[in-house]
Design an enzyme around this catalytic site. Sequence first.
Site, mmCIF file in Angstrom:
data_model
loop_
_atom_site.group_PDB
_atom_site.id
_atom_site.type_symbol
_atom_site.label_atom_id
_atom_site.label_comp_id
_atom_site.label_asym_id
_atom_site.label_seq_id
_atom_site.Cartn_x
_atom_site.Cartn_y
_atom_site.Cartn_z
ATOM 1 N NE ARG A 1 4.275 -7.533 -2.223
ATOM 2 C CZ ARG A 1 4.563 -6.928 -1.110
ATOM 3 N NH1 ARG A 1 3.309 -6.865 -0.410
ATOM 4 N NH2 ARG A 1 5.762 -6.869 -0.497
ATOM 5 N NE ARG B 1 6.330 -1.834 -0.865
ATOM 6 C CZ ARG B 1 6.659 -2.772 -0.198
ATOM 7 N NH1 ARG B 1 6.038 -3.539 0.671
ATOM 8 N NH2 ARG B 1 8.148 -2.868 0.177
ATOM 9 C CG ASP C 1 2.733 -3.929 1.997
ATOM 10 O OD1 ASP C 1 2.718 -5.193 2.104
ATOM 11 O OD2 ASP C 1 3.401 -3.067 2.505
ATOM 12 C CG ASP D 1 1.564 -4.599 6.145
ATOM 13 O OD1 ASP D 1 2.080 -5.785 5.496
ATOM 14 O OD2 ASP D 1 2.017 -3.477 5.823
HETATM 15 N N1 ROI Z 1 5.530 4.440 3.151
HETATM 16 C C1 ROI Z 1 4.363 5.074 3.027
HETATM 17 N N2 ROI Z 1 4.193 6.059 3.071
HETATM 18 N N3 ROI Z 1 3.156 4.025 2.696
HETATM 19 C C2 ROI Z 1 3.421 2.527 2.636
HETATM 20 O O1 ROI Z 1 2.228 1.888 2.714
HETATM 21 C C3 ROI Z 1 4.675 2.145 2.884
HETATM 22 N N4 ROI Z 1 5.119 0.734 2.867
HETATM 23 C C4 ROI Z 1 6.162 0.419 2.881
HETATM 24 C C5 ROI Z 1 7.163 1.109 2.782
HETATM 25 C C6 ROI Z 1 8.101 0.970 1.426
HETATM 26 C C7 ROI Z 1 8.167 0.653 4.035
HETATM 27 N N5 ROI Z 1 6.881 2.719 2.777
HETATM 28 C C8 ROI Z 1 5.986 3.011 3.010
HETATM 29 O O2 ROI Z 1 6.150 -1.076 2.873
#
Ligand code: ROI
Length: 164
Positions: free
Chosen positions: A83, A92, A95, A97
């Site tokens: 990452r 990134r 990610d 979550d």
């Molecule tokens: N924007 C989109 N479209 N998808 C994401 O997964 C995503 N993840 C983030 C940030 C940078 C806030 N924006 C994102 O962490």
Amino acid sequence: MIRCFIGLGSNLDDPISQVMSACQALGQLPDSELVTVSSLYSSKPVGPQDQPDFINAVAMLDTWLTAEALLDALQAQEQAQGRVRRRHWGERSIDLDLLLYGQHTIQTERLIVPHKELTSRSFVVVPILEIAPLLALPNGQKLDLLPCAEDPTLIRLSSPVIDL
Ligand code: ROI
């Protein structure tokens, strides 16, 4: 056994492969069963616009792991996929979550569940509703698809990601 929802997102280093690798890793987690994964979606970045579009998906996982142990595993997988996180709200490689952990509400230094942005981001709401149309949040709230229907920047790319 707790039913969890995990958001996956990537906009660096071959994002589709990043999301698919992470899904495969979720399928290997101990004491857990990957139930299903949404389609892949392409979405415009939330945050700075001078970064590539994201690939997003949501996975449904049943697990015996505690929320903290699951978070450890997600963070370990982010590290395993090298990452890179270059700036706040920036690009990134992967990610992962923890969006929902059953009907639990968690507020610790490390973990806020349900995820704060869960109801406001169409790249989360739409894939969740695809795989769990009747889902209710711990506060009883149902997810609302209507605001997302007006988001022209979210595009469904594929049928579900993996063969289970
Ligand atoms: N924007 C989109 N479209 N998808 C994401 O997964 C995503 N993840 C983030 C940030 C940078 C806030 N924006 C994102 O962490």
